[in-house]
Scaffold this active site. Structure first.
Site, PDB file in Angstrom:
ATOM      1  N   ASP A 238      48.486  16.204  77.492  1.00 30.78           N
ATOM      2  CA  ASP A 238      49.517  16.922  76.668  1.00 30.78           C
ATOM      3  C   ASP A 238      48.653  17.627  75.641  1.00 30.78           C
ATOM      4  O   ASP A 238      47.763  17.187  75.280  1.00 30.78           O
ATOM      5  CB  ASP A 238      50.493  15.959  76.227  1.00 30.78           C
ATOM      6  CG  ASP A 238      51.401  16.504  75.308  1.00 30.78           C
ATOM      7  OD1 ASP A 238      52.175  17.427  75.757  1.00 30.78           O
ATOM      8  OD2 ASP A 238      51.515  16.085  74.079  1.00 30.78           O
ATOM      9  N   GLU A 274      47.479  20.659  79.660  1.00 31.11           N
ATOM     10  CA  GLU A 274      48.270  21.721  79.220  1.00 31.11           C
ATOM     11  C   GLU A 274      47.697  22.555  78.176  1.00 31.11           C
ATOM     12  O   GLU A 274      47.208  22.110  77.132  1.00 31.11           O
ATOM     13  CB  GLU A 274      49.758  21.128  78.556  1.00 31.11           C
ATOM     14  CG  GLU A 274      50.701  22.020  77.891  1.00 31.11           C
ATOM     15  CD  GLU A 274      51.444  21.437  76.889  1.00 31.11           C
ATOM     16  OE1 GLU A 274      52.493  22.013  76.558  1.00 31.11           O
ATOM     17  OE2 GLU A 274      51.081  20.259  76.313  1.00 31.11           O
TER      18      GLU A 274
END
Ligand code: CA
Length: 540
Positions: A238, A274
């Site tokens: 993330d 990401e």
């Protein structure tokens, strides 16, 4: 006499019923097509997979409390297996103070609303029984503010005597975050009761971890080892762009470190990061050696796939698609020769594909195929396969999986502040599952084609110049000795493609967006509106 007659009759009926089982094929039309596609071949058991992003909260509730859970997901694994999914990305499942669970308060547990570690163990083994890999969200940019690390650090700061400097020797956790004295500027929040602030780029309750701190790195190493030892197959990283705010170089170093840390434990583990940014930035991050980075330049509402579909019917807009595929592959590969692209259309942050194309079912379908026919590890966001819409605030992009119109049988409650569209134009899964022309059946076929022809996921693209014209987008893929040519009709009208120079090629598979046939008639490929076709060299 009468009795004997009925005996004979029932015997005759039994024979008829038995023989009908043998004679009549009970498979649906889509089952038959998918079974035929499967005869083309199969994908190797590597990290070029067909992934499915699951928000557990909204997927399937097994115990009636309205919140999706691990056991609910387990109960849907047969559904995902039938869809052709070969990998699952779980959004965070750890204890957290928020419904979305990106504020982790314990990296070693499962949130009690979702289940237990035992449930999770069962999920891993049930996935693996079906050949499905499982990766978890790894949230290391920040912890939750209710994590004991942050609570101990801030308690310590509050207890400091006036004028004293904080020391890691007294409380190692003050080194875990980026505390400093001063006013809370943008990206920082106040430690209540002190004149200290801490970095918190996303939110006051998501304090950024100090990833240059050795103890923090040791903690992360322990966490990844714990889950890899459990059998998890990798992680989705993330917010990699925010590790060190504004510093690509430092972030690249962190990604290199995570890649090495994880693959030293399990060389086959899969990592996807990401990096929500433009093409040039994604390319730069591949210098880290990270296996995969989500291909934002192709996904999302502003990405290449949707922008080409918005230009449907305009030859110039269509022409750029195959060129863009080649350009991205070359640039990414140059920075990491072992990279695996990670295309996606939509995810929990960007909203749903159906909303990007005005709920136009034909465009929705072709967008799905264009994503699934990209090289690398393609990701499907739960509900995308049934054309769910979802836009606006974050919870509305994370609505309950629409299993059936009655919203029972495991359907979850809405996440807080989620609003549903007036209607889902494509209907629920139950309404689509037996319809050969539904979005669901289309996705099943598209995924089956991807899985049966590994040259689609493994191949290096090149523009098929001779065919790439008007509203036809054509590219070739090459992988070892294998080749294929993928042809899209990016237009609302049927088209004919002259294949007279492709006598050695056959139509291996096709996808009709509107139910009209696609066929190779002599040297002419007849492609219906928004149709897709895959050619392979004819086998002797
Ligand atoms: Ca539940």
């Amino acid at each position: 006499m009468k009795r004997r007659f009925f005996k004979l009759l029932s015997l005759a009926l039994s024979v008829l019923m038995l023989s009908s089982c043998a004679v009549f094929d009970t498979r649906s039309e889509t089952d038959k097509v998918v079974d035929d596609i499967k005869t083309l071949g199969e994908s190797p058991d590597d990290n070029y997979r067909t992934w499915y992003e699951v928000f557990v909260y909204s997927y399937c509730d097994s115990d009636g409390d309205g919140i999706g859970d691990i056991n609910g997901l387990v109960s849907k694994l047969d559904y995902l297996d039938a869809l052709g999914i070969t990998g699952i990305w779980l959004m965070p499942v750890h204890p957290s103070t928020t419904y979305h669970k990106y504020n982790v308060t314990d990296y070693y547990e499962i949130d009690s609303a979702y289940g237990t570690l035992e449930d999770f163990d069962k999920l891993i083994s049930e996935c693996h029984n079906r050949g499905i890999k499982l990766i978890m969200d790894l949230v290391i940019n920040h912890s939750g503010s209710e994590h004991k690390w942050f609570k101990e650090a801030t308690d310590y700061l509050r207890a400091l005597e006036e004028g004293a400097e904080p020391s890691e020797a007294d409380c190692k956790y003050v080194g875990y975050y980026n505390f400093k004295k001063g006013a809370a500027a943008s990206g920082f929040s106040q430690v209540n009761g002190t004149d200290y602030v801490y970095e918190s780029r996303f939110s006051y309750d998501m304090p950024d971890l100090n990833l240059s701190n050795e103890n923090v790195r040791a903690e992360i190493e322990d966490v990844v080892k714990f889950w890899l030892d459990k059998g998890v197959d990798g992680f989705r990283l993330d917010a990699a762009k925010e590790f060190f705010y504004g510093s690509i170089d430092k972030n690249v170093e962190v990604l290199s470190w995570v890649q090495k840390t994880v693959t030293d434990i399990n060389k086959d583990a899969y990592l996807v990061a990401e990096v929500w940014d433009s093409f040039g930035t994604v390319r730069d991050y591949y210098e880290s050696g990270i296996t995969s980075i989500f291909n934002y330049p192709f996904g999302d509402s502003s990405g290449k796939i949707i922008s080409v579909l918005r230009g449907a019917g305009q030859p110039l807009a269509v022409k750029t698609y195959a060129e863009a595929l080649v350009k991205a592959d070359k640039a990414y590969r140059e920075n990491n020769p072992d990279y695996i692209d990670a295309p996606f259309l939509s995810n929990h942050d960007v909203g749903r594909i159906a909303s990007f194309v005005g709920s136009n079912e034909e465009k929705m379908k072709l967008a799905g195929a264009m994503n699934l026919f990209m090289s690398g590890s393609a990701f499907v966001y739960y509900g995308e396969e049934i054309g769910m819409t979802g836009a606006g605030n974050d919870p509305s992009k994370r609505a309950p999986m629409y299993w059936n119109a009655e919203r029972d049988g495991g359907t979850t409650n809405l996440p807080p502040e989620c609003s549903l569209p007036d209607e889902y134009v494509c209907g629920s899964l139950e309404e689509q599952i037996d319809n050969h022309n539904s979005v669901y059946s289309y996705y099943r076929q598209a995924i089956a084609i991807r899985n049966a022809l590994p040259v689609i996921s493994h191949g290096i693209p090149s523009v098929e110049t001779a065919l790439n014209k008007e509203c036809i987008s054509a590219h070739r893929k090459t992988w070892d000795e294998e080749e294929c040519i993928i042809i899209y009709n990016i237009n609302g009208e049927a088209a004919e493609v002259d294949l007279s120079d492709y006598a050695d090629w056959s139509l291996a598979a096709s996808l009709s967006a509107n139910g009209e046939g696609i066929a190779l008639e002599g040297e002419m490929l007849k492609l219906s509106a928004f149709g897709a076709a895959v050619l392979v060299p004819t086998k002797d």
